[in-house]
Design a protein around this motif. Structure first.
Motif, PDB file in Angstrom:
ATOM      1  N   GLN A 190       0.813  -1.219   0.000  1.00  0.00           N
ATOM      2  CA  GLN A 190       0.000   0.000   0.000  1.00  0.00           C
ATOM      3  C   GLN A 190       0.849   1.273   0.000  1.00  0.00           C
ATOM      4  N   SER A 191       1.920   1.311   0.774  1.00  0.00           N
ATOM      5  CA  SER A 191       2.746   2.526   0.793  1.00  0.00           C
ATOM      6  C   SER A 191       3.461   2.717  -0.545  1.00  0.00           C
ATOM      7  N   ASP A 192       3.835   1.620  -1.218  1.00  0.00           N
ATOM      8  CA  ASP A 192       4.430   1.728  -2.546  1.00  0.00           C
ATOM      9  C   ASP A 192       3.405   2.247  -3.552  1.00  0.00           C
ATOM     10  N   TRP A 193       2.178   1.760  -3.453  1.00  0.00           N
ATOM     11  CA  TRP A 193       1.103   2.207  -4.350  1.00  0.00           C
ATOM     12  C   TRP A 193       0.884   3.709  -4.185  1.00  0.00           C
ATOM     13  N   ILE A 194       0.858   4.186  -2.952  1.00  0.00           N
ATOM     14  CA  ILE A 194       0.672   5.610  -2.678  1.00  0.00           C
ATOM     15  C   ILE A 194       1.840   6.413  -3.246  1.00  0.00           C
ATOM     16  N   ALA A 195       3.066   5.924  -3.063  1.00  0.00           N
ATOM     17  CA  ALA A 195       4.252   6.615  -3.595  1.00  0.00           C
ATOM     18  C   ALA A 195       4.186   6.704  -5.116  1.00  0.00           C
ATOM     19  N   LEU A 196       3.778   5.636  -5.770  1.00  0.00           N
ATOM     20  CA  LEU A 196       3.679   5.640  -7.236  1.00  0.00           C
ATOM     21  C   LEU A 196       2.573   6.566  -7.726  1.00  0.00           C
ATOM     22  N   GLN A 197       1.476   6.636  -6.993  1.00  0.00           N
ATOM     23  CA  GLN A 197       0.409   7.570  -7.356  1.00  0.00           C
ATOM     24  C   GLN A 197       0.888   9.012  -7.232  1.00  0.00           C
ATOM     25  N   GLY A 198       1.666   9.302  -6.188  1.00  0.00           N
ATOM     26  CA  GLY A 198       2.231  10.643  -6.025  1.00  0.00           C
ATOM     27  C   GLY A 198       3.205  10.981  -7.139  1.00  0.00           C
ATOM     28  N   PHE A 199       4.027  10.021  -7.516  1.00  0.00           N
ATOM     29  CA  PHE A 199       4.953  10.204  -8.628  1.00  0.00           C
ATOM     30  C   PHE A 199       4.185  10.495  -9.909  1.00  0.00           C
ATOM     31  N   MET A 200       3.145   9.718 -10.161  1.00  0.00           N
ATOM     32  CA  MET A 200       2.371   9.873 -11.381  1.00  0.00           C
ATOM     33  C   MET A 200       1.626  11.217 -11.400  1.00  0.00           C
ATOM     34  N   SER A 201       1.199  11.678 -10.248  1.00  0.00           N
ATOM     35  CA  SER A 201       0.425  12.933 -10.213  1.00  0.00           C
ATOM     36  C   SER A 201       1.273  14.146 -10.587  1.00  0.00           C
ATOM     37  N   ASN A 202       2.592  14.060 -10.448  1.00  0.00           N
ATOM     38  CA  ASN A 202       3.472  15.175 -10.796  1.00  0.00           C
ATOM     39  C   ASN A 202       3.974  15.123 -12.230  1.00  0.00           C
ATOM     40  N   LEU A 203       3.587  14.113 -12.975  1.00  0.00           N
ATOM     41  CA  LEU A 203       4.012  14.006 -14.372  1.00  0.00           C
ATOM     42  C   LEU A 203       3.063  14.796 -15.265  1.00  0.00           C
ATOM     43  N   THR A 204       3.628  15.468 -16.256  1.00  0.00           N
ATOM     44  CA  THR A 204       2.775  16.141 -17.247  1.00  0.00           C
ATOM     45  C   THR A 204       2.449  15.195 -18.391  1.00  0.00           C
ATOM     46  N   THR A 205       3.322  14.220 -18.622  1.00  0.00           N
ATOM     47  CA  THR A 205       3.006  13.134 -19.553  1.00  0.00           C
ATOM     48  C   THR A 205       2.680  11.916 -18.707  1.00  0.00           C
ATOM     49  N   LYS A 206       1.667  11.204 -19.073  1.00  0.00           N
ATOM     50  CA  LYS A 206       1.212  10.077 -18.260  1.00  0.00           C
ATOM     51  C   LYS A 206       1.601   8.752 -18.894  1.00  0.00           C
ATOM     52  N   LEU A 207       1.775   7.774 -18.054  1.00  0.00           N
ATOM     53  CA  LEU A 207       1.965   6.405 -18.512  1.00  0.00           C
ATOM     54  C   LEU A 207       0.574   5.800 -18.681  1.00  0.00           C
ATOM     55  N   GLU A 208       0.183   5.559 -19.913  1.00  0.00           N
ATOM     56  CA  GLU A 208      -1.165   5.053 -20.188  1.00  0.00           C
ATOM     57  C   GLU A 208      -1.457   3.767 -19.435  1.00  0.00           C
ATOM     58  N   SER A 209      -0.482   2.880 -19.375  1.00  0.00           N
ATOM     59  CA  SER A 209      -0.734   1.607 -18.696  1.00  0.00           C
ATOM     60  C   SER A 209      -0.958   1.796 -17.197  1.00  0.00           C
ATOM     61  N   TRP A 210      -0.370   2.852 -16.612  1.00  0.00           N
ATOM     62  CA  TRP A 210      -0.607   3.116 -15.202  1.00  0.00           C
ATOM     63  C   TRP A 210      -1.950   3.785 -15.003  1.00  0.00           C
ATOM     64  N   SER A 211      -2.309   4.687 -15.887  1.00  0.00           N
ATOM     65  CA  SER A 211      -3.579   5.396 -15.754  1.00  0.00           C
ATOM     66  C   SER A 211      -4.758   4.440 -15.872  1.00  0.00           C
ATOM     67  N   ALA A 212      -4.655   3.502 -16.794  1.00  0.00           N
ATOM     68  CA  ALA A 212      -5.741   2.545 -17.008  1.00  0.00           C
ATOM     69  C   ALA A 212      -5.860   1.582 -15.834  1.00  0.00           C
ATOM     70  N   ASN A 213      -4.756   1.386 -15.101  1.00  0.00           N
ATOM     71  CA  ASN A 213      -4.750   0.421 -14.003  1.00  0.00           C
ATOM     72  C   ASN A 213      -4.548   1.090 -12.650  1.00  0.00           C
ATOM     73  N   SER A 214      -4.931   2.349 -12.520  1.00  0.00           N
ATOM     74  CA  SER A 214      -4.583   3.087 -11.313  1.00  0.00           C
ATOM     75  C   SER A 214      -5.129   2.460 -10.035  1.00  0.00           C
ATOM     76  N   SER A 215      -6.189   1.704 -10.115  1.00  0.00           N
ATOM     77  CA  SER A 215      -6.714   1.071  -8.908  1.00  0.00           C
ATOM     78  C   SER A 215      -6.287  -0.384  -8.801  1.00  0.00           C
ATOM     79  N   ALA A 216      -5.557  -0.879  -9.806  1.00  0.00           N
ATOM     80  CA  ALA A 216      -5.149  -2.285  -9.816  1.00  0.00           C
ATOM     81  C   ALA A 216      -3.808  -2.462  -9.104  1.00  0.00           C
ATOM     82  N   ASP A 217      -3.349  -3.658  -9.080  1.00  0.00           N
ATOM     83  CA  ASP A 217      -2.104  -4.032  -8.432  1.00  0.00           C
ATOM     84  C   ASP A 217      -0.914  -3.444  -9.182  1.00  0.00           C
ATOM     85  N   CYS A 218      -0.151  -2.568  -8.542  1.00  0.00           N
ATOM     86  CA  CYS A 218       0.964  -1.896  -9.215  1.00  0.00           C
ATOM     87  C   CYS A 218       2.092  -2.856  -9.583  1.00  0.00           C
TER      88      CYS A 218
END
Length: 102
Positions: free
Chosen positions: A31-59
């Protein structure tokens, strides 16, 4: 050893191999890794499509992420050639088991 015993041995080995493969594919992101990755992704101006589509799935199943099988902790981020832009987030410090960042 007879033919029957050989087939039993082959069956047992195949079963054990499949069980190991199945368990290694069923990692659950910490869970703490998932939160860290979400924070990392939120600061990107370009998004990783595979992460956006799976944002609630297992990282552990997201593109470019490798998790440690026993613990489910993120140990590798391989994001080269993804043309990412944005701010490097302090939340990456939450990936305290990270061994490689590319």
């Amino acid at each position: 050893m007879g033919v029957h015993e050989c087939w039993v041995m082959v069956f047992v080995l195949v079963f054990l191999f499949k069980a190991q493969l199945f368990s290694s594919q069923n990692l659950t992101c910490n869970q703490s890794d998932w939160i860290a990755l979400q924070g990392f992704m939120s600061n990107l101006t370009t998004k990783l499509e595979s992460w956006s589509a799976n944002s609630s799935a297992d990282c552990c199943h997201w593109e470019g992420i490798t998790c440690d099988p026993p613990s489910g902790r993120v140990i590798k981020l391989e994001l080269s050639r993804k043309r990412l832009s944005g701010k490097l987030s302090d939340s990456l410090a939450g990936l305290d088991q990270l061994k490689m960042l590319d």
